[in-house]
Scaffold this active site. Structure first.
Site, PDB file in Angstrom:
ATOM      1  N   TYR A   1     -13.030 -11.400   7.434  1.00 64.03           N
ATOM      2  CA  TYR A   1     -12.825 -10.684   8.690  1.00 64.03           C
ATOM      3  C   TYR A   1     -13.164  -9.210   8.527  1.00 64.03           C
ATOM      4  O   TYR A   1     -13.332  -8.718   7.405  1.00 64.03           O
ATOM      5  CB  TYR A   1     -11.387 -10.868   9.194  1.00 64.03           C
ATOM      6  CG  TYR A   1     -10.336 -10.048   8.466  1.00 64.03           C
ATOM      7  CD1 TYR A   1      -9.924 -10.381   7.181  1.00 64.03           C
ATOM      8  CD2 TYR A   1      -9.754  -8.934   9.066  1.00 64.03           C
ATOM      9  CE1 TYR A   1      -8.958  -9.635   6.522  1.00 64.03           C
ATOM     10  CE2 TYR A   1      -8.788  -8.182   8.418  1.00 64.03           C
ATOM     11  CZ  TYR A   1      -8.390  -8.541   7.145  1.00 64.03           C
ATOM     12  OH  TYR A   1      -7.449  -7.795   6.491  1.00 64.03           O
TER      13      TYR A   1
ATOM     14  N   LYS B   1     -12.885  -9.424   1.849  1.00 64.03           N
ATOM     15  CA  LYS B   1     -11.930  -9.252   2.953  1.00 64.03           C
ATOM     16  C   LYS B   1     -11.587 -10.625   3.527  1.00 64.03           C
ATOM     17  O   LYS B   1     -11.984 -11.004   4.641  1.00 64.03           O
ATOM     18  CB  LYS B   1     -12.504  -8.299   4.014  1.00 64.03           C
ATOM     19  CG  LYS B   1     -11.432  -7.637   4.863  1.00 64.03           C
ATOM     20  CD  LYS B   1     -11.954  -6.429   5.585  1.00 64.03           C
ATOM     21  CE  LYS B   1     -11.001  -5.896   6.642  1.00 64.03           C
ATOM     22  NZ  LYS B   1      -9.674  -5.514   6.178  1.00 64.03           N
TER      23      LYS B   1
ATOM     24  N   GLU C   1      -4.024  -0.387  -4.664  1.00 62.98           N
ATOM     25  CA  GLU C   1      -4.110   0.032  -3.262  1.00 62.98           C
ATOM     26  C   GLU C   1      -2.784  -0.339  -2.611  1.00 62.98           C
ATOM     27  O   GLU C   1      -1.754  -0.355  -3.293  1.00 62.98           O
ATOM     28  CB  GLU C   1      -5.319  -0.619  -2.586  1.00 62.98           C
ATOM     29  CG  GLU C   1      -5.324  -2.128  -2.678  1.00 62.98           C
ATOM     30  CD  GLU C   1      -6.401  -2.813  -1.859  1.00 62.98           C
ATOM     31  OE1 GLU C   1      -7.022  -2.187  -0.983  1.00 62.98           O
ATOM     32  OE2 GLU C   1      -6.599  -4.027  -2.067  1.00 62.98           O
TER      33      GLU C   1
ATOM     34  N   LEU D   1      -9.783  -3.557  -1.953  1.00 60.27           N
ATOM     35  CA  LEU D   1     -10.750  -3.733  -0.875  1.00 60.27           C
ATOM     36  C   LEU D   1     -11.543  -2.423  -0.769  1.00 60.27           C
ATOM     37  O   LEU D   1     -10.929  -1.344  -0.737  1.00 60.27           O
ATOM     38  CB  LEU D   1     -10.035  -4.002   0.446  1.00 60.27           C
ATOM     39  CG  LEU D   1     -11.020  -4.254   1.580  1.00 60.27           C
ATOM     40  CD1 LEU D   1     -11.517  -5.688   1.547  1.00 60.27           C
ATOM     41  CD2 LEU D   1     -10.422  -3.931   2.917  1.00 60.27           C
TER      42      LEU D   1
END
Ligand code: PDD
Length: 262
Positions: free
Chosen positions: A12, A127, A159, A183
């Site tokens: 996505y 993702k 992250e 990501l």
């Protein structure tokens, strides 16, 4: 029978749209292509087609000055629920939601975060729509009344549940390098450009929790949050609980480029 629903078998993107203009369109479409290549789904549209479909959706919601376009491509529907798959027609799902950001005045009050072990898989650069660990971390942050959960893998800060992390130490910006453990955020990319524009050095290197807790500034970034200063981590203050000047500089530059279609 959609494999997106049954297996989380898809990828996505979230595109932020300001006054009808998509910020970072090319970068988002490039990441989408890379994700599709990684999981062997043939991209159902070329760049020109995606641009036109996304812009059509944006045009239905002209009244919203800020839109977040969510786009999901799943492997498609099968006759049978089985882990393996043959050639299927990918499903495209898109939606537009309005989003709001706090004012600079509100952001200057600072936000808080907690830390947790990063138990996700080793392909966090894809993702993927399979987001179980991420949503558990996000919910934990919510339950603690804080903005985010900062993730630590083998002692290294990676992250957050749904954002990238930056820190500032002695006027230099640090963030985890691209690779399998984060990501590659588009906002992260734009912030690095903002830093270059502001003549501030950026080091894409790994760092541990001690370095994080000793930072002058900590921020998180994502397409819908933009760049948010964190002033408390696990109930300890960062920089005596004050938002720093480098954040303010980068925030202002980010606001300036929002009207430019990069
Ligand atoms: N999340 N890291 C993770 C794990 C994320 O889920 C996101 C974004 C980011 C920041 O990426 P970007 O700057 O490209 O938005 C980093 C989106 C917004 C979401 O899942 O809704």
């Amino acid at each position: 029978m959609d494999r997106g629903f049954l297996f989380g078998d898809g990828v996505y993107e979230v595109f932020p749209v300001y006054n009808g203009l998509i910020l970072g369109l090319e970068l988002h479409l490039k990441r989408l292509q890379e994700g599709l290549d990684t999981i062997n789904i043939v991209n159902p549209h070329n760049k020109k087609e995606w641009t036109s479909i996304i812009n059509e959706l944006i045009s239905y919601h002209k009244e919203n000055t800020k839109q977040a376009i969510y786009l999901q491509v799943s492997r498609g529907c099968d006759d049978d629920r089985k882990h393996t798959h043959d050639k299927l027609k990918p499903t495209v799902y898109m939606q537009s939601s309005s989003f709001k950001n706090p004012t600079k005045g509100d952001l200057l009050k600072g936000s808080a975060a907690i830390t947790r072990d990063d138990i996700r898989w080793s392909q966090c650069d894809t993702k993927s729509t399979s987001l179980l660990a991420n949503i558990m971390f996000a919910q934990e942050a919510k339950n603690h009344g804080v903005e985010e959960t900062i993730l630590i893998r083998d002692g290294i800060i990676t992250e957050c549940s749904s954002s990238n992390l930056f820190l500032v130490k002695n006027d230099c910006i640090y963030t985890h390098p691209k690779g399998p453990y984060i990501l590659p955020g588009i906002t992260r990319e734009i912030i690095i450009d903002c830093a270059k524009y502001c003549d501030t050095e950026v080091k894409e290197v790994t760092f541990n929790k001690d370095f994080l807790m000793d930072a002058d500034e900590v921020w998180i970034s994502s397409s819908t949050r933009e760049v948010v200063p964190i002033i408390r981590i696990d109930d300890s203050p960062v920089n005596n609980g004050k938002v720093g000047e480098t954040w303010s500089l980068i925030y202002d530059r980010y606001q300036a480029i929002k009207s430019i279609n990069v």
